[in-house]
Design an enzyme around this catalytic site. Structure first.
Site, PDB file in Angstrom:
ATOM      1  N   TYR A 199       0.846  -1.201   0.000  1.00 47.35           N
ATOM      2  CA  TYR A 199       0.000   0.000   0.000  1.00 47.35           C
ATOM      3  C   TYR A 199       0.882   1.252   0.000  1.00 47.35           C
ATOM      4  O   TYR A 199       0.671   2.184  -0.790  1.00 47.35           O
ATOM      5  CB  TYR A 199      -0.879  -0.058   1.250  1.00 47.35           C
ATOM      6  CG  TYR A 199      -1.674   1.184   1.586  1.00 47.35           C
ATOM      7  CD1 TYR A 199      -2.877   1.452   0.932  1.00 47.35           C
ATOM      8  CD2 TYR A 199      -1.254   2.062   2.587  1.00 47.35           C
ATOM      9  CE1 TYR A 199      -3.623   2.577   1.272  1.00 47.35           C
ATOM     10  CE2 TYR A 199      -1.999   3.170   2.930  1.00 47.35           C
ATOM     11  CZ  TYR A 199      -3.187   3.433   2.270  1.00 47.35           C
ATOM     12  OH  TYR A 199      -3.925   4.537   2.609  1.00 47.35           O
ATOM     13  N   LYS A 244       1.272   4.281  -2.641  1.00 41.31           N
ATOM     14  CA  LYS A 244       0.968   5.670  -2.253  1.00 41.31           C
ATOM     15  C   LYS A 244       2.150   6.585  -2.560  1.00 41.31           C
ATOM     16  O   LYS A 244       1.980   7.734  -2.947  1.00 41.31           O
ATOM     17  CB  LYS A 244       0.610   5.734  -0.766  1.00 41.31           C
ATOM     18  CG  LYS A 244      -0.756   5.121  -0.426  1.00 41.31           C
ATOM     19  CD  LYS A 244      -1.882   5.879  -1.096  1.00 41.31           C
ATOM     20  CE  LYS A 244      -3.264   5.476  -0.608  1.00 41.31           C
ATOM     21  NZ  LYS A 244      -4.353   6.111  -1.375  1.00 41.31           N
TER      22      LYS A 244
END
Ligand SMILES: NC(=O)c1ccc[n+]([C@@H]2O[C@H](COP(=O)([O-])OP(=O)(O)OC[C@H]3O[C@@H](n4cnc5c(N)ncnc54)[C@H](O)[C@@H]3O)[C@@H](O)[C@H]2O)c1
Length: 273
Positions: free
Chosen positions: A153, A157
């Protein structure tokens, strides 16, 4: 009414930060295309906007799949007119340790979080460029700025931040601004699984935050609206961190080691020596 006459499309608009962004931007005069993988969530947000006298449509799409995105973008423009503002907000967070999660978990994070920005932006940018104006706000995370776990993740990002910068320099000359918001912990349904396991999680996380609380969706929506509005007309390629002070420093460092004894040179100069 900063968004009067404007067409705004928000991905992941059926919940949390996206939902709050849709409600706020509609209250400031925009037509809002609410996009979500979960049809019922998109419809709920759109109905809430309509019930308050605003204009919205609900669209179902998987932002990680190009065919789904292209259909969704075409329907939005057909049904609703030009989209001048895009908020790439949809996201998921899966897996926490590269030694334990599998390849499909890595791919899922990279697709839903990062590839989606490429796909949705690619679908809507040409009309913005043709109109000579438009704005995109990407929703990244403090996880994209520093190492605080959730590796896949977080890597996705971080990628959003660089993609934002490259889009900003490439399309700025064509009238399109692109910025990115990095929220800290925000109390939204993305946390539901963690909360079910650990109901006190937000209280525990509050200890990280100099401002003494975790964020609410409205805290992030306010920053998104600022960057999307003409208040930010000379701002592009920037990262706006909205995190209650989390990444300003580490207050625990101050508690761990006492350096109150001071520095001799400073003490000498204070005494005029
Ligand atoms: N809540 C936080 O603590 C936090 C912190 C930093 C960043 N963020 C980011 O903010 C954004 C919004 O998160 P949130 O907290 O409001 O979460 P949320 O779960 O409340 O909302 C996310 C929405 O995205 C939708 N979505 C998920 N996958 C999708 C897909 N493939 N296609 C279309 N829609 C999809 C979900 O159905 C959901 O309605 C995410 O990108 C998230 O990573 C959240």
């Amino acid at each position: 009414m900063r968004f009067e006459g404007r067409g705004v499309l928000v991905t992941g608009g059926g919940s949390g930060i996206g939902r709050s962004t849709c409600l706020r931007v509609a209250a400031e005069g925009a037509r809002v295309a609410v996009v979500d993988l979960r049809a019922e969530r998109a419809q709920e947000t759109a109905q809430e906007i309509a019930a308050s006298g605003g204009r919205a449509i609900a669209l179902t799409a998987d932002v990680s799949k190009s065919a789904s995105v292209d259909n969704m973008a075409a329907s939005a423009i057909d049904a609703f007119g030009p989209i001048d503002t895009l908020v790439n907000n949809a996201g998921i967070a899966a897996g926490d340790d590269i030694l334990t999660f599998d390849e499909s978990t890595w791919d899922l994070n990279l697709s839903v979080v990062l590839k989606s920005v490429f796909l949705v932006s690619r679908a809507l940018l040409p009309a913005m460029i043709e109109a000579g104006s438009g704005t995109i706000v990407n929703v990244s995370s403090v996880n994209g700025l520093t190492g605080i776990g959730e590796e896949a993740y977080s890597a996705a990002k971080a990628g959003m931040i660089n993609l934002t910068q490259n889009m900003a320099i490439k399309y700025g000359p064509r009238g399109v601004r692109v910025n990115v918001v990095c929220p800290g912990t925000v109390r939204t349904p993305i946390w539901d699984g963690v909360v079910a396991d650990k109901p006190q999680i937000f209280d525990e996380l509050t200890r990280w935050y100099p401002l003494g609380r975790v964020g609410e969706p409205e805290d992030i929506a306010a920053a998104i609206l600022f960057l999307a509005s003409s208040d930010a007309s000379w701002i592009t390629g920037q990262t706006l961190t909205v995190d209650g002070g989390l990444t300003a420093g580490n207050p625990r460092l101050l508690e761990d080691v006492d350096i109150d004894a001071g520095f001799p040179d400073a003490a000498n100069q204070k005494e005029g020596l």
